[in-house]
Design a protein around this motif. Sequence first.
Motif, short mmCIF file in Angstrom:
data_model
loop_
_atom_site.label_atom_id
_atom_site.label_comp_id
_atom_site.label_asym_id
_atom_site.label_seq_id
_atom_site.Cartn_x
_atom_site.Cartn_y
_atom_site.Cartn_z
N THR A 177 -5.70 -6.55 -2.90
CA THR A 177 -5.38 -5.27 -2.28
C THR A 177 -6.64 -4.49 -1.92
N GLY A 178 -7.67 -4.61 -2.76
CA GLY A 178 -8.89 -3.85 -2.55
C GLY A 178 -9.80 -4.38 -1.47
N ILE A 179 -9.61 -5.65 -1.05
CA ILE A 179 -10.45 -6.25 -0.02
C ILE A 179 -9.67 -6.26 1.29
N ARG A 180 -10.19 -5.58 2.26
CA ARG A 180 -9.49 -5.45 3.53
C ARG A 180 -9.21 -6.81 4.17
N GLY A 181 -7.92 -7.04 4.50
CA GLY A 181 -7.53 -8.28 5.17
C GLY A 181 -7.45 -9.49 4.29
N ALA A 182 -7.62 -9.33 2.97
CA ALA A 182 -7.57 -10.50 2.08
C ALA A 182 -6.19 -11.14 2.11
N ARG A 183 -6.17 -12.45 1.98
CA ARG A 183 -4.93 -13.21 1.93
C ARG A 183 -4.69 -13.64 0.49
N LEU A 184 -3.51 -13.33 -0.05
CA LEU A 184 -3.15 -13.68 -1.42
C LEU A 184 -2.20 -14.87 -1.40
N VAL A 185 -2.57 -15.91 -2.13
CA VAL A 185 -1.71 -17.09 -2.26
C VAL A 185 -1.41 -17.28 -3.74
N GLU A 186 -0.14 -17.31 -4.09
CA GLU A 186 0.28 -17.54 -5.47
C GLU A 186 0.56 -19.02 -5.68
N ILE A 187 0.06 -19.56 -6.79
CA ILE A 187 0.31 -20.95 -7.13
C ILE A 187 0.89 -21.01 -8.54
N ALA A 188 1.60 -22.08 -8.81
CA ALA A 188 2.16 -22.27 -10.14
C ALA A 188 1.05 -22.54 -11.15
N GLY A 189 1.34 -22.28 -12.42
CA GLY A 189 0.41 -22.65 -13.48
C GLY A 189 -0.29 -21.47 -14.13
N GLY A 190 -1.08 -21.81 -15.15
CA GLY A 190 -1.81 -20.82 -15.92
C GLY A 190 -3.19 -20.57 -15.37
N PRO A 228 -9.70 -17.52 12.72
CA PRO A 228 -9.27 -16.43 13.58
C PRO A 228 -7.82 -16.61 14.02
N GLY A 229 -7.06 -15.55 13.95
CA GLY A 229 -5.67 -15.60 14.35
C GLY A 229 -4.72 -15.94 13.24
N SER A 230 -5.23 -16.32 12.07
CA SER A 230 -4.36 -16.64 10.94
C SER A 230 -3.90 -15.35 10.30
N ALA A 231 -2.87 -15.46 9.45
CA ALA A 231 -2.33 -14.28 8.79
C ALA A 231 -3.34 -13.72 7.81
N SER A 232 -3.41 -12.41 7.71
CA SER A 232 -4.26 -11.76 6.72
C SER A 232 -3.43 -10.70 6.03
N GLY A 233 -3.83 -10.37 4.80
CA GLY A 233 -3.07 -9.41 4.04
C GLY A 233 -1.68 -9.92 3.71
N VAL A 234 -1.51 -11.25 3.67
CA VAL A 234 -0.20 -11.85 3.47
C VAL A 234 -0.16 -12.53 2.12
N SER A 235 0.97 -12.42 1.43
CA SER A 235 1.15 -13.13 0.17
C SER A 235 2.02 -14.34 0.40
N ASP A 236 1.50 -15.52 0.08
CA ASP A 236 2.25 -16.76 0.18
C ASP A 236 2.48 -17.29 -1.23
N ARG A 237 3.69 -17.72 -1.53
CA ARG A 237 3.97 -18.26 -2.84
C ARG A 237 4.00 -19.77 -2.78
N LEU A 238 3.22 -20.40 -3.65
CA LEU A 238 3.19 -21.85 -3.75
C LEU A 238 3.94 -22.25 -5.01
N ALA A 239 5.17 -22.65 -4.88
CA ALA A 239 5.94 -23.14 -6.03
C ALA A 239 5.68 -24.62 -6.18
N ASP A 240 6.36 -25.25 -7.15
CA ASP A 240 6.12 -26.67 -7.40
C ASP A 240 6.37 -27.51 -6.16
N GLY A 241 7.32 -27.11 -5.35
CA GLY A 241 7.62 -27.89 -4.14
C GLY A 241 7.01 -27.30 -2.90
#
Length: 272
Positions: A215-228, A253-266
């Motif tokens: 959130t603090g870095i402008r345009g950062a992309r957050l990706v969630e992955i499973a695990g510890g 360039p042109g990719s999503a920014s500021g987006v949260s993607d969830r990476l589940a097991d599948g």
Amino acid sequence: MSGSTARPALLLAHGAGGSVAANYGPMMEQLRARYRVIGIDYPGAGSTPRATRRLELDELADRLTAAADAEGVGRFAVSGFSLGGAVAIRLAARHPERVTALALTAPFARADTGVRLTARVWRSLIAAGDTDTLGRFLLARCLSPAALEAMDPQELETAVKETGAGVPVGTPEHVELVERLDVTADLARITAPTLVVSPVDDPLIPPRLHRAVATGIRGARLVEIAGGHLPFAEHPDRWAALLTDGLTDGLAPGSASGVSDRLADGGTDGEE
């Protein structure tokens, strides 16, 4: 360490109580296929002599920059894991003209009370010399519940002994730095495209701290992955994909920014 000079450069900043080999070794083959990899171990890790005074974040960032200079590399991406995330953030804030991209995994800008309490127990167990209790503590605080439950009793006991006995001698200094570092003010200064990888079952650095960095870095992309907390132990191929395809393609360039993607097991984002 380095690979082919024809590849773009990637600097590696490891976590507290780790090393380049311990934290990135399981993915090194994949990383070297894409990047010219450059990494240094913090004082008291790997073959680097232990510090005789407390560590400073600026010093660690300068050591990593100096490693790039020694290889004749002017511009580079930086991957920072856990404590290494703060190192990478500080480096990027100080040298924005040199950093092409950031990949921050399980990062934190400032330890909260829970993390500081955990860090003090960690250091106390090292000082006490009780390696088995230290091993149990670290496994409980670093692995996801699923990873712990997947071990049979013998596997768990072996992991306890190996973890407790394998702690680098400089870990107390690394962990003490975790307690007091603060790169909150640096976040707004980051101009490089940034990928934040958040393990959703991280018991050591709560995911809300990962999200705060994103959130603090402008345009950062957050990706969630499973695990510890240890993606190199639980999902090395998945993490390697994010540090290769995900870092280059996801921040193009042109990719999503500021987006949260969830990476589940599948999940398929960043994977084959």
